[in-house]
Design an enzyme around this catalytic site. Structure first.
Site, PDB file in Angstrom:
ATOM      1  N   ASP A  22       0.839  -1.198   0.000  1.00 61.55           N
ATOM      2  CA  ASP A  22       0.000   0.000   0.000  1.00 61.55           C
ATOM      3  C   ASP A  22       0.879   1.256   0.000  1.00 61.55           C
ATOM      4  O   ASP A  22       1.760   1.390   0.840  1.00 61.55           O
ATOM      5  CB  ASP A  22      -0.863  -0.042   1.279  1.00 61.55           C
ATOM      6  N   HIS A  24      -0.447   4.523   0.005  1.00 62.28           N
ATOM      7  CA  HIS A  24      -1.150   5.721   0.512  1.00 62.28           C
ATOM      8  C   HIS A  24      -0.460   6.225   1.774  1.00 62.28           C
ATOM      9  O   HIS A  24      -0.706   5.720   2.867  1.00 62.28           O
ATOM     10  CB  HIS A  24      -2.603   5.393   0.857  1.00 62.28           C
TER      11      HIS A  24
HETATM   12  C1  B12 Z   1      -4.756  10.112  -2.752  1.00 62.70           C
HETATM   13  C2  B12 Z   1      -5.282   8.720  -3.059  1.00 62.70           C
HETATM   14  C3  B12 Z   1      -4.456   7.903  -3.819  1.00 62.70           C
HETATM   15  C4  B12 Z   1      -3.069   8.315  -4.270  1.00 62.70           C
HETATM   16  C5  B12 Z   1      -2.115   8.049  -3.081  1.00 62.70           C
HETATM   17  C6  B12 Z   1      -0.962   9.013  -3.026  1.00 62.70           C
HETATM   18  C7  B12 Z   1      -0.068   8.669  -1.881  1.00 62.70           C
HETATM   19  N1  B12 Z   1       1.140   8.236  -2.196  1.00 62.70           N
HETATM   20  O1  B12 Z   1      -0.420   8.785  -0.753  1.00 62.70           O
HETATM   21  C8  B12 Z   1      -2.840   7.358  -5.455  1.00 62.70           C
HETATM   22  C9  B12 Z   1      -3.310   8.015  -6.716  1.00 62.70           C
HETATM   23  C10 B12 Z   1      -1.396   6.875  -5.655  1.00 62.70           C
HETATM   24  C11 B12 Z   1      -3.790   6.232  -5.096  1.00 62.70           C
HETATM   25  C12 B12 Z   1      -3.661   4.960  -5.593  1.00 62.70           C
HETATM   26  C13 B12 Z   1      -4.568   3.976  -5.368  1.00 62.70           C
HETATM   27  N2  B12 Z   1      -5.742   4.105  -4.686  1.00 62.70           N
HETATM   28 CO1  B12 Z   1      -6.204   5.561  -3.745  1.00 62.70          CO
HETATM   29  N3  B12 Z   1      -6.962   7.069  -2.839  1.00 62.70           N
HETATM   30  C14 B12 Z   1      -6.519   8.273  -2.609  1.00 62.70           C
HETATM   31  C15 B12 Z   1      -7.627   9.086  -1.877  1.00 62.70           C
HETATM   32  C16 B12 Z   1      -8.295   9.955  -2.903  1.00 62.70           C
HETATM   33  C17 B12 Z   1      -7.172   9.935  -0.723  1.00 62.70           C
HETATM   34  C18 B12 Z   1      -6.288   9.228   0.320  1.00 62.70           C
HETATM   35  C19 B12 Z   1      -5.764  10.270   1.286  1.00 62.70           C
HETATM   36  O2  B12 Z   1      -4.612  10.690   1.168  1.00 62.70           O
HETATM   37  N4  B12 Z   1      -6.615  10.738   2.204  1.00 62.70           N
HETATM   38  C20 B12 Z   1      -6.306  11.790   3.121  1.00 62.70           C
HETATM   39  C21 B12 Z   1      -5.821  11.232   4.479  1.00 62.70           C
HETATM   40  C22 B12 Z   1      -5.527  12.376   5.445  1.00 62.70           C
HETATM   41  O3  B12 Z   1      -6.803  10.397   5.024  1.00 62.70           O
HETATM   42  P1  B12 Z   1      -6.598   8.882   5.410  1.00 62.70           P
HETATM   43  O4  B12 Z   1      -5.562   8.271   4.535  1.00 62.70           O
HETATM   44  O5  B12 Z   1      -7.893   8.201   5.463  1.00 62.70           O
HETATM   45  O6  B12 Z   1      -5.985   8.934   6.858  1.00 62.70           O
HETATM   46  C23 B12 Z   1      -6.652   9.488   7.960  1.00 62.70           C
HETATM   47  C24 B12 Z   1      -7.455   8.494   8.760  1.00 62.70           C
HETATM   48  O7  B12 Z   1      -7.936   7.392   8.009  1.00 62.70           O
HETATM   49  C25 B12 Z   1      -6.574   8.080   9.852  1.00 62.70           C
HETATM   50  N5  B12 Z   1      -5.711   6.931   9.700  1.00 62.70           N
HETATM   51  C26 B12 Z   1      -4.952   6.532   8.669  1.00 62.70           C
HETATM   52  N6  B12 Z   1      -4.205   5.481   8.994  1.00 62.70           N
HETATM   53  C27 B12 Z   1      -4.480   5.180  10.263  1.00 62.70           C
HETATM   54  C28 B12 Z   1      -3.970   4.199  11.093  1.00 62.70           C
HETATM   55  C29 B12 Z   1      -4.405   4.122  12.408  1.00 62.70           C
HETATM   56  C30 B12 Z   1      -3.877   3.074  13.305  1.00 62.70           C
HETATM   57  C31 B12 Z   1      -5.382   5.027  12.864  1.00 62.70           C
HETATM   58  C32 B12 Z   1      -5.852   4.946  14.238  1.00 62.70           C
HETATM   59  C33 B12 Z   1      -5.894   6.006  12.024  1.00 62.70           C
HETATM   60  C34 B12 Z   1      -5.417   6.089  10.724  1.00 62.70           C
HETATM   61  O8  B12 Z   1      -5.760   9.176  10.079  1.00 62.70           O
HETATM   62  C35 B12 Z   1      -5.616   9.986   8.912  1.00 62.70           C
HETATM   63  C36 B12 Z   1      -5.702  11.416   9.316  1.00 62.70           C
HETATM   64  O9  B12 Z   1      -6.984  11.829   9.629  1.00 62.70           O
HETATM   65  C37 B12 Z   1      -8.556   7.948  -1.349  1.00 62.70           C
HETATM   66  C38 B12 Z   1     -10.021   8.318  -1.231  1.00 62.70           C
HETATM   67  C39 B12 Z   1     -10.320   9.062   0.034  1.00 62.70           C
HETATM   68  N7  B12 Z   1     -10.950  10.175  -0.110  1.00 62.70           N
HETATM   69  O10 B12 Z   1      -9.923   8.607   1.130  1.00 62.70           O
HETATM   70  C40 B12 Z   1      -8.330   6.860  -2.393  1.00 62.70           C
HETATM   71  C41 B12 Z   1      -8.527   5.426  -1.993  1.00 62.70           C
HETATM   72  C42 B12 Z   1      -7.893   5.165  -0.630  1.00 62.70           C
HETATM   73  N8  B12 Z   1      -7.739   4.646  -3.056  1.00 62.70           N
HETATM   74  C43 B12 Z   1      -8.311   3.637  -3.409  1.00 62.70           C
HETATM   75  C44 B12 Z   1      -7.781   2.771  -4.385  1.00 62.70           C
HETATM   76  C45 B12 Z   1      -8.652   1.606  -4.811  1.00 62.70           C
HETATM   77  C46 B12 Z   1      -6.522   3.004  -4.941  1.00 62.70           C
HETATM   78  C47 B12 Z   1      -5.830   2.127  -5.974  1.00 62.70           C
HETATM   79  C48 B12 Z   1      -5.958   0.642  -5.767  1.00 62.70           C
HETATM   80  C49 B12 Z   1      -6.413   2.596  -7.309  1.00 62.70           C
HETATM   81  C50 B12 Z   1      -6.102   1.778  -8.496  1.00 62.70           C
HETATM   82  N9  B12 Z   1      -6.946   0.849  -8.790  1.00 62.70           N
HETATM   83  O11 B12 Z   1      -5.121   2.050  -9.142  1.00 62.70           O
HETATM   84  C51 B12 Z   1      -4.388   2.598  -5.876  1.00 62.70           C
HETATM   85  C52 B12 Z   1      -3.577   1.748  -4.878  1.00 62.70           C
HETATM   86  C53 B12 Z   1      -2.135   2.127  -4.856  1.00 62.70           C
HETATM   87  C54 B12 Z   1      -1.395   1.361  -3.815  1.00 62.70           C
HETATM   88  N10 B12 Z   1      -0.664   0.344  -4.160  1.00 62.70           N
HETATM   89  O12 B12 Z   1      -1.467   1.671  -2.658  1.00 62.70           O
HETATM   90  C55 B12 Z   1      -9.612   3.367  -2.696  1.00 62.70           C
HETATM   91  C56 B12 Z   1      -9.500   2.254  -1.662  1.00 62.70           C
HETATM   92  C57 B12 Z   1     -10.773   1.436  -1.670  1.00 62.70           C
HETATM   93  C58 B12 Z   1     -10.883   0.429  -0.614  1.00 62.70           C
HETATM   94  N11 B12 Z   1     -10.148   0.451   0.473  1.00 62.70           N
HETATM   95  O13 B12 Z   1     -11.756  -0.363  -0.736  1.00 62.70           O
HETATM   96  C59 B12 Z   1      -9.951   4.796  -2.131  1.00 62.70           C
HETATM   97  C60 B12 Z   1     -10.743   4.769  -0.813  1.00 62.70           C
HETATM   98  C61 B12 Z   1     -10.752   5.517  -3.219  1.00 62.70           C
HETATM   99  C62 B12 Z   1     -12.138   4.880  -3.431  1.00 62.70           C
HETATM  100  N12 B12 Z   1     -13.147   5.379  -2.829  1.00 62.70           N
HETATM  101  O14 B12 Z   1     -12.210   3.922  -4.162  1.00 62.70           O
HETATM  102  N13 B12 Z   1      -4.760   6.662  -4.271  1.00 62.70           N
END
Ligand code: B12
Lengths: 154, 474
Positions: A22, A24
């Site tokens: 992963d 992300h």
């Molecule tokens: C940016 C993004 C990308 C970027 C990532 C850039 C990077 N290097 O970081 C790129 C374009 C590369 C990408 C690729 C992919 N992505 Co993407 N991506 C996103 C997106 C739009 C935003 C993620 C993000 O940065 N969020 C902002 C941060 C701040 O939020 P967060 O990560 O959720 O973290 C917060 C909390 O969750 C929490 N948290 C996080 N980790 C932890 C751990 C613990 C212990 C705790 C307590 C809390 C916690 O704290 C954070 C701060 O508040 C999401 C959709 C979304 N809106 O979430 C999809 C999303 C995560 N991606 C998705 C997918 C499918 C992919 C790909 C597989 C797409 C593809 N088919 O090519 C690939 C996978 C790549 C890989 N091998 O990992 C899906 C995952 C679906 C699922 N889980 O079922 C999502 C949800 C989009 C969707 N709705 O379909 N992605």
């Protein structure tokens, strides 16, 4: 042992990372920064971290908790043996959190949470969890172990 | 007569001396004497000095008489850390960087059997690491107590968790081992800090080991024994690569030293990813890195080279029948002083050296690995990327005395058939024909500028492309 360097004064250490294949990293970084600001020592392993690396880092740094991020939908596969690996490495009591987008698509959170509890995580966090909620949970758990945590679960 | 320095390598098979002019830094003379199998280093040294005097037409005064030593088994060390890939790996790096011969490496809590094994190994020094600062305290204290309770009383360097170091030291002290506490080899997760440990090991070597091994019997014939010979070679490599006092050196450098028992590889290079899309994983590796391949030696370990490289591959490379390879390998390992006597033996030796260099550099260099993610492949790097290294320097008998050093050194280069191994692509190739690298390391301690000039003047360029010329990828 030196009076001023004892572990009573020690800052709590948390290992963070994004598990499996992963990439992300954004949420994990934001979380790490918030945890540091809250006074924790953060050992950040970054994206693409195999599960054994979390555990090795936790052993060496005597970490108090491991914070696993999984966003790309394969968390269930990646995290399956995590607690067992910890037990294997002598970390049976380490606090384990997991968060991110823990499953594929939309599924009822209570079910998802239970699945991760069954895997031995003390707490699982749904998508969109804010960092202050995480910090509050840590404070609770460091005061007293998580109710209904992995030990009660097994 | 201008000022001169005498630089001595008290070796296990030969003692070698080099006389060097300090005003116009160059070699004035060289001498060599067989070291006796017994412990008296003065015999070999006296012979080497007599040889030198013969060559120079008489005795002369030296401003410095400095020595390194790999006599009496070298600096035999045991390292102990916590996690194998973390502090235990950092401890191994530190000991190798100090010029040690690692006779045992241990991780996690020492068992009774481990400690018995360490006692059997009877190392010259034990390096005890474990835990980042503020990290695990139990294991290093447990291991110190274990060591204290057994018959091991050699000096111990404690380079682990700062919070537990004093406790570990007092346990060891109670057990009768002289203890030196120094900085943690891994103060924070993923951060290496091995220089203080190298320095501590070197100091113990000077203060105690030189005496314990009877090397100080040569005290009349020299001023100081400064370090183990591999450390002198590594220091020489660093000086040649980095330069000194604003004078540039050769830049990033890889040194390959093919010996009778081992093949050593030293790199002086940062080795981070050279391509932006590559992600680094694992423990960062030191700028100054030394590896020792205990199974790749031209004589004592000729058979294990054959094993590692494969009999057929080696036969093919040598142009010999596979059936001959085993016989030749046996001959080499049973007569470790043997020089090749026939065209067949020469061909065999050359193929052995090519295999040893190729394998040793491949193990030293980092690798790429492709991780398949949902978005496609991501490239991950483990270890040092040496593809941009500017110079490869060959040293050691097999390279220097063998025919066609270019054909041997070229096996160190990157190979298009093996694109995941991060070996040098288009370095210039040099040969330490006069065996002067250790001398540069020694002289660098007192006159670095002269040592640099000396080294730069005496490394001989080797041209690419001989009959075995696998031309490097452009
Ligand atoms: C940016 C993004 C990308 C970027 C990532 C850039 C990077 N290097 O970081 C790129 C374009 C590369 C990408 C690729 C992919 N992505 Co993407 N991506 C996103 C997106 C739009 C935003 C993620 C993000 O940065 N969020 C902002 C941060 C701040 O939020 P967060 O990560 O959720 O973290 C917060 C909390 O969750 C929490 N948290 C996080 N980790 C932890 C751990 C613990 C212990 C705790 C307590 C809390 C916690 O704290 C954070 C701060 O508040 C999401 C959709 C979304 N809106 O979430 C999809 C999303 C995560 N991606 C998705 C997918 C499918 C992919 C790909 C597989 C797409 C593809 N088919 O090519 C690939 C996978 C790549 C890989 N091998 O990992 C899906 C995952 C679906 C699922 N889980 O079922 C999502 C949800 C989009 C969707 N709705 O379909 N992605």
């Amino acid at each position: 042992m030196g009076a001023d360097n004892t572990s009573a004064e020690r800052r709590r250490t948390l290992v963070t990372g994004v598990i499996g294949s992963d990439t992300h990293i954004v949420g994990n970084r934001i979380l790490g920064m918030a945890l540091e600001k809250a006074g924790y020592t953060v050992v950040a392993l970054g994206a693409l971290t195999p599960s054994d690396e979390f555990i090795k880092a936790a052993v060496e740094t005597a970490a108090d908790a491991i914070m696993v991020s999984s966003l790309y939908g394969q968390g269930e596969l990646d995290c399956r043996d995590f607690r067992n690996l910890c037990i294997e490495a002598g970390l049976e009591d380490i606090l384990l959190y997991v968060g991110g987008n823990l499953v594929v698509g939309k599924q009822p959170w209570a079910e998802v949470e239970q699945r991760y509890r069954d895997m031995g995580f003390d707490r699982a966090f749904p998508p969109g969890t804010r960092t202050d909620a995480v910090i509050a949970a840590l404070e609770d758990d460091f005061r007293a172990p998580a109710a209904g945590g992995h030990k009660a679960g097994r | 007569m201008s000022a001169a320095a005498l630089l001595i390598d008290l070796g296990s098979t030969y003692t070698k001396v080099r006389a060097v002019d300090l005003e116009n830094p160059r070699i004035l003379g060289a001498g060599q004497g067989p070291s006796t199998v017994t412990t008296d280093v003065t015999v070999g040294l006296a012979k080497a000095l007599a040889d030198l005097e013969r060559g120079m037409g008489g005795r002369r005064e030296f401003t410095y008489r400095l020595a390194s030593s790999s006599a009496a088994g070298g600096l035999r060390m045991v390292t102990v850390g916590l996690v194998r890939e973390l502090t235990a790996a950092a401890a191994r790096q530190a000991a190798l960087g100090a010029g040690a011969r690692l006779v045992g490496t241990f991780a996690y809590k020492l068992t009774a059997a481990d400690v018995a094994r360490i006692a059997d190994l009877a190392p010259d020094i034990v390096l005890l690491a474990g835990g980042t600062d503020g990290g695990n305290e139990d294991v290093i204290v447990h291991n110190a107590a274990r060591l204290a309770a057994c018959s091991v009383t050699c000096p111990v360097v404690v380079a682990g968790n700062r919070q537990a170091a004093d406790e570990a030291a007092s346990r060891l002290d109670a057990g009768g081992s002289p203890v030196t506490v120094t900085e943690n080899v891994m103060p924070e997760f993923g951060v290496l800090d091995i220089e203080p440990t190298r320095a501590a090991i070197r100091q113990i070597f000077i203060d105690r080991i030189v005496h314990a091994k009877g090397i100080d019997r040569a005290a009349e014939m020299l001023d100081r024994v400064l370090m183990p010979t591999p450390a002198a070679v590594l220091d020489g490599a660093r000086l040649l690569a980095d330069g000194c006092g604003g004078r540039p050196g050769l830049g990033s450098l890889l040194v390959v030293d093919v010996g009778g028992a081992t093949t050593d590889v030293h790199s002086v290079a940062k080795g981070g990813p050279t391509r932006t899309e590559v992600v680094y994983r694992g423990l960062p590796e030191p700028y100054l890195k030394r590896t020792v391949e205990g199974d790749l030696g031209m004589r004592h370990n000729a058979r294990s080279i054959v094993q590692a490289a494969g009999r057929e591959a080696l036969a093919d490379d040598a142009g010999l029948a596979p059936e001959r390879i085993e016989a030749l390998a046996r001959l080499a390992s049973e007569d470790v002083g043997r020089l090749p006597r026939s065209a067949e033996e020469r061909a065999f030796d050359k193929a052995l050296a090519r295999a040893a260099v190729g394998l040793a550099v491949k193990r030293h260099a980092g690798t790429l690995e492709t991780v398949h993610t949902a978005t496609g492949p991501v490239t991950v790097q483990y270890g040092k990327d040496l593809s941009a290294v500017e110079t490869i320097l060959g040293t050691g008998g097999a390279l220097v005395h063998g025919a066609q050093p270019a054909a041997i050194l070229e096996t160190a280069l990157a190979d298009d058939a093996d694109p995941l191994s991060l070996r040098p692509r288009t370095p210039r190739m040099l040969l330490d024909r006069d065996y002067i690298l250790f001398a540069c390391g020694l002289l660098g301690e007192v006159e670095p500028d002269a040592a640099l000039t000396l080294g730069l003047a005496h490394m001989h360029p080797v041209a690419y492309g001989t009959e075995n010329g696998c031309n490097p990828a452009a």
